[in-house]
Motif scaffolding. Structure first.
Motif, short mmCIF file in Angstrom:
data_model
loop_
_atom_site.label_atom_id
_atom_site.label_comp_id
_atom_site.label_asym_id
_atom_site.label_seq_id
_atom_site.Cartn_x
_atom_site.Cartn_y
_atom_site.Cartn_z
N UNK A 9 33.48 29.88 -2.43
CA UNK A 9 32.53 30.89 -2.94
C UNK A 9 31.55 31.31 -1.85
N UNK A 10 31.06 30.34 -1.09
CA UNK A 10 30.11 30.65 -0.02
C UNK A 10 30.75 31.54 1.04
N UNK A 11 32.03 31.31 1.32
CA UNK A 11 32.73 32.12 2.31
C UNK A 11 32.93 33.56 1.83
N UNK A 12 32.89 33.78 0.51
CA UNK A 12 33.14 35.10 -0.07
C UNK A 12 31.93 35.60 -0.86
N UNK A 13 30.73 35.19 -0.43
CA UNK A 13 29.53 35.47 -1.23
C UNK A 13 29.32 36.96 -1.48
N UNK A 14 29.58 37.81 -0.51
CA UNK A 14 29.38 39.25 -0.72
C UNK A 14 30.31 39.79 -1.80
N UNK A 15 31.57 39.38 -1.75
CA UNK A 15 32.52 39.80 -2.79
C UNK A 15 32.13 39.24 -4.16
N UNK A 16 31.68 38.02 -4.17
CA UNK A 16 31.27 37.39 -5.43
C UNK A 16 30.12 38.15 -6.06
N UNK A 17 29.08 38.46 -5.28
CA UNK A 17 27.94 39.21 -5.82
C UNK A 17 28.35 40.61 -6.26
N UNK A 18 29.23 41.26 -5.53
CA UNK A 18 29.70 42.60 -5.91
C UNK A 18 30.43 42.53 -7.26
N UNK A 19 31.30 41.55 -7.42
CA UNK A 19 32.04 41.42 -8.67
C UNK A 19 31.12 41.07 -9.83
N UNK A 20 30.15 40.19 -9.59
CA UNK A 20 29.18 39.86 -10.64
C UNK A 20 28.37 41.09 -11.03
N UNK A 21 27.93 41.86 -10.04
CA UNK A 21 27.15 43.07 -10.32
C UNK A 21 27.92 44.05 -11.19
N UNK A 22 29.19 44.24 -10.88
CA UNK A 22 30.03 45.14 -11.67
C UNK A 22 30.20 44.61 -13.09
N UNK A 23 30.43 43.33 -13.21
CA UNK A 23 30.65 42.72 -14.52
C UNK A 23 29.39 42.77 -15.38
N UNK A 24 28.24 42.49 -14.78
CA UNK A 24 27.00 42.50 -15.55
C UNK A 24 26.66 43.87 -16.12
N UNK A 25 27.14 44.92 -15.49
CA UNK A 25 26.88 46.27 -15.99
C UNK A 25 27.71 46.62 -17.22
N UNK A 26 28.66 45.77 -17.60
CA UNK A 26 29.53 46.09 -18.74
C UNK A 26 28.90 45.79 -20.10
#
Length: 76
Positions: A9-26
């Motif tokens: 997760x730490x290695x992919x933190x930017x992707x993780x935050x982007x995916x969380x941001x998209x999901x939270x908007x649903x």
């Protein structure tokens, strides 16, 4: 699997935050909080300044005091 461990997760933190941001908007904040409560996940909303100024409890208790300032205008 790509995000199953803290290290991956730490290695992919930017992707993780982007995916969380998209999901939270649903869903709305209320919908997320309801789901978190049912799943027994501690959570609380993050209020904006406008949310706080409109909060009935804070207003009823006199939490905010409007004052004129030397810079002009009202400050809370």
């Amino acid at each position: 699997p790509r995000m199953a461990t803290l290290k991956t997760r730490a290695a992919m933190i930017d992707e993780l935050y982007a995916r969380l941001g998209e999901t939270l908007l649903t869903r709305t904040t209320a919908e997320w909080l309801d789901g978190f409560e049912r799943a027994e996940i501690p959570a609380a909303p993050i209020n904006s300044t406008a949310d706080l100024l409109a909060d009935p409890h804070l207003n009823d208790t006199g939490f905010f005091i409007a004052q004129d300032t030397p810079l002009g205008g009202m400050r809370f």
